[in-house]
Scaffold this motif. Structure first.
Motif, PDB file in Angstrom:
ATOM      1  N   LEU A  63       0.820  -1.169  -0.004  1.00  0.00           N
ATOM      2  CA  LEU A  63      -0.117  -0.125  -0.061  1.00  0.00           C
ATOM      3  C   LEU A  63       1.073   1.179  -0.004  1.00  0.00           C
ATOM      4  O   LEU A  63       1.733   1.456   1.002  1.00  0.00           O
ATOM      5  CB  LEU A  63      -0.858   0.061   1.117  1.00  0.00           C
ATOM      6  N   PRO A  64       0.801   1.972  -1.192  1.00  0.00           N
ATOM      7  CA  PRO A  64       1.596   3.453  -1.077  1.00  0.00           C
ATOM      8  C   PRO A  64       0.973   4.215   0.043  1.00  0.00           C
ATOM      9  O   PRO A  64      -0.400   4.011   0.253  1.00  0.00           O
ATOM     10  CB  PRO A  64       0.964   4.015  -2.460  1.00  0.00           C
ATOM     11  N   LEU A  65       1.572   5.027   0.821  1.00  0.00           N
ATOM     12  CA  LEU A  65       1.240   5.810   1.944  1.00  0.00           C
ATOM     13  C   LEU A  65       2.071   7.292   1.756  1.00  0.00           C
ATOM     14  O   LEU A  65       2.932   7.330   2.059  1.00  0.00           O
ATOM     15  CB  LEU A  65       1.601   5.062   3.089  1.00  0.00           C
TER      16      LEU A  65
ATOM     17  N   ALA B 136       4.353   1.618   1.732  1.00  0.00           N
ATOM     18  CA  ALA B 136       5.681   2.258   0.954  1.00  0.00           C
ATOM     19  C   ALA B 136       5.221   3.687   1.279  1.00  0.00           C
ATOM     20  O   ALA B 136       4.716   4.369   0.394  1.00  0.00           O
ATOM     21  CB  ALA B 136       5.274   1.973  -0.442  1.00  0.00           C
ATOM     22  N   PRO B 137       5.846   4.382   2.458  1.00  0.00           N
ATOM     23  CA  PRO B 137       5.477   5.512   2.340  1.00  0.00           C
ATOM     24  C   PRO B 137       6.412   6.543   1.618  1.00  0.00           C
ATOM     25  O   PRO B 137       7.717   6.466   1.244  1.00  0.00           O
ATOM     26  CB  PRO B 137       6.173   5.609   3.942  1.00  0.00           C
ATOM     27  N   VAL B 138       5.630   7.767   1.390  1.00  0.00           N
ATOM     28  CA  VAL B 138       6.205   8.886   0.671  1.00  0.00           C
ATOM     29  C   VAL B 138       5.632  10.072   1.436  1.00  0.00           C
ATOM     30  O   VAL B 138       4.835  10.055   2.052  1.00  0.00           O
ATOM     31  CB  VAL B 138       5.808   8.596  -0.939  1.00  0.00           C
TER      32      VAL B 138
ATOM     33  N   ALA C 111      -5.537   2.467  -4.543  1.00  0.00           N
ATOM     34  CA  ALA C 111      -5.132   1.259  -4.028  1.00  0.00           C
ATOM     35  C   ALA C 111      -6.014   0.545  -3.045  1.00  0.00           C
ATOM     36  O   ALA C 111      -5.499  -0.539  -2.609  1.00  0.00           O
ATOM     37  CB  ALA C 111      -3.821   1.732  -2.987  1.00  0.00           C
ATOM     38  N   LEU C 112      -7.226   1.083  -2.761  1.00  0.00           N
ATOM     39  CA  LEU C 112      -8.113   0.546  -1.755  1.00  0.00           C
ATOM     40  C   LEU C 112      -8.780  -0.600  -2.335  1.00  0.00           C
ATOM     41  O   LEU C 112      -9.338  -1.562  -1.511  1.00  0.00           O
ATOM     42  CB  LEU C 112      -9.034   1.694  -1.268  1.00  0.00           C
TER      43      LEU C 112
ATOM     44  N   PRO D 249      -4.376   9.794  16.083  1.00  0.00           N
ATOM     45  CA  PRO D 249      -3.559  10.354  15.153  1.00  0.00           C
ATOM     46  C   PRO D 249      -3.513   9.474  13.806  1.00  0.00           C
ATOM     47  O   PRO D 249      -3.607   8.449  13.680  1.00  0.00           O
ATOM     48  CB  PRO D 249      -1.994  10.389  15.618  1.00  0.00           C
ATOM     49  N   VAL D 250      -3.661  10.332  12.460  1.00  0.00           N
ATOM     50  CA  VAL D 250      -3.414   9.722  11.441  1.00  0.00           C
ATOM     51  C   VAL D 250      -1.975   9.736  10.918  1.00  0.00           C
ATOM     52  O   VAL D 250      -1.629  10.729  10.655  1.00  0.00           O
ATOM     53  CB  VAL D 250      -4.604  10.448  10.276  1.00  0.00           C
ATOM     54  N   ILE D 251      -1.318   8.560  10.547  1.00  0.00           N
ATOM     55  CA  ILE D 251       0.067   8.627  10.321  1.00  0.00           C
ATOM     56  C   ILE D 251       0.441   8.877   8.871  1.00  0.00           C
ATOM     57  O   ILE D 251       1.232   9.406   8.303  1.00  0.00           O
ATOM     58  CB  ILE D 251       0.827   7.593  10.796  1.00  0.00           C
ATOM     59  N   GLY D 252      -0.739   8.594   8.007  1.00  0.00           N
ATOM     60  CA  GLY D 252      -0.682   8.938   6.533  1.00  0.00           C
ATOM     61  C   GLY D 252      -2.070   8.530   6.060  1.00  0.00           C
ATOM     62  O   GLY D 252      -3.075   7.933   6.585  1.00  0.00           O
TER      63      GLY D 252
END
Length: 286
Positions: free
Chosen positions: A174-176, A281-283, A265-266, A256-259
């Motif tokens: 999942l891209p984040l 996969a955080p950006v 992607a859902l 809290p929402v981290i990303g």
């Protein structure tokens, strides 16, 4: 024209493309979790994309139509039978009056979609016929004996010789997009988020994809005042394990929402079975 529910399966609901634009009233968008599969089922029977269909969960469902109607099943692959005889998945199927249609258990994935020519014509609520499990708006989840009205066909079915369709994921990446509250977590937590493997929890539902795995360490104590939540938001409750918000998510929250996982992607997340490995996969957008 109506269809009667013979078997409701584990959870079968009426879904269209949802009721966006009412978050300020505390109303989630709801709608089909796998929107491409929902749109395809409607296209195959000649419906506009936003017409209501049935969304099954794992175990499928069975219905009987009181008049002839064209149907199509998409989403999670499954056996389709008409009066006990095999029928096509991912293609228009013509039912005669009184025929029994069985949408079998998913052979992989979670959610199948059953569209009828003309669509399900239950009364709309705030512009949508979708069942919303969080707010209770829309029709109740189906029960044996329910009778669902159908609308009139809008156009001819769209046949297809070949129907390419991605299989439900064996592994989910999942891209984040990080933020808005990634600063509530330690640098170690952000690093762990990028390298850890999580697994889809059995407690996942239409509200959120819950994940089992390493907890994320906070850099701050306490809780936020409630703030707006969005589709795809990855909220981190006190146990530190991420939850990816799906269509029936709450409109506000204090964790809290981290990303945020991009909407594209859902659908794959909606088809991820319990135990499926998940990586982020955080950006960071600047």
């Amino acid at each position: 024209m109506t269809v009667t529910v013979i078997s409701a399966g584990l959870l079968t609901t009426v879904q269209d493309l949802g009721r966006p634009g009412h978050a300020h009233l505390g109303v989630p968008r709801s709608g089909a979790l796998d929107r491409p599969a929902h749109r395809l089922a409607n296209r195959l029977v000649g419906n506009p994309a936003g017409v209501a269909a049935l969304e099954t969960t794992v175990l499928g469902c069975a219905v009987r139509a009181d008049r002839p109607v064209t149907v199509a099943v998409t989403g999670a692959p499954c056996a389709v039978r008409v009066d006990g005889r095999p029928a096509a998945w991912g293609a228009p199927v013509r039912l005669s009056a009184g025929a029994r249609l069985d949408v079998g258990p998913a052979t992989c994935g979670v959610r199948s979609y059953l569209a009828f020519a003309g669509g399900i014509a239950t009364d709309p609520v705030l512009g949508s016929r979708s069942t919303d499990l969080l707010s209770g708006l829309g029709p109740a989840p189906l029960s044996v004996g329910d009778r669902l009205p159908l609308g009139g066909p809008a156009g001819p079915p769209a046949g297809a010789d070949v129907l390419p369709w991605a299989a439900p994921p064996a592994r989910l990446v999942l891209p984040l997009v990080l933020g808005p509250r990634d600063d509530w977590f330690t640098a170690g937590a952000l690093s762990a988020l990028a390298r850890s493997v999580y697994h889809v929890s059995t407690t996942s539902n239409r509200i959120g994809l819950r994940l089992d795995g390493p907890p994320l360490e906070r850099a701050r104590e306490g809780e936020l005042p409630s703030e707006g939540m969005v589709l795809g938001g990855v909220q981190v409750p006190p146990d530190g394990r991420p939850v990816v918000f799906l269509a029936d998510h709450p409109t506000t929250g204090g964790y809290p929402v981290i990303g945020v996982v991009p909407t594209a992607a859902l659908p794959a997340a909606a088809q991820a079975t319990p135990g499926t490995p998940v990586r982020f996969a955080p950006v960071r957008l600047r």
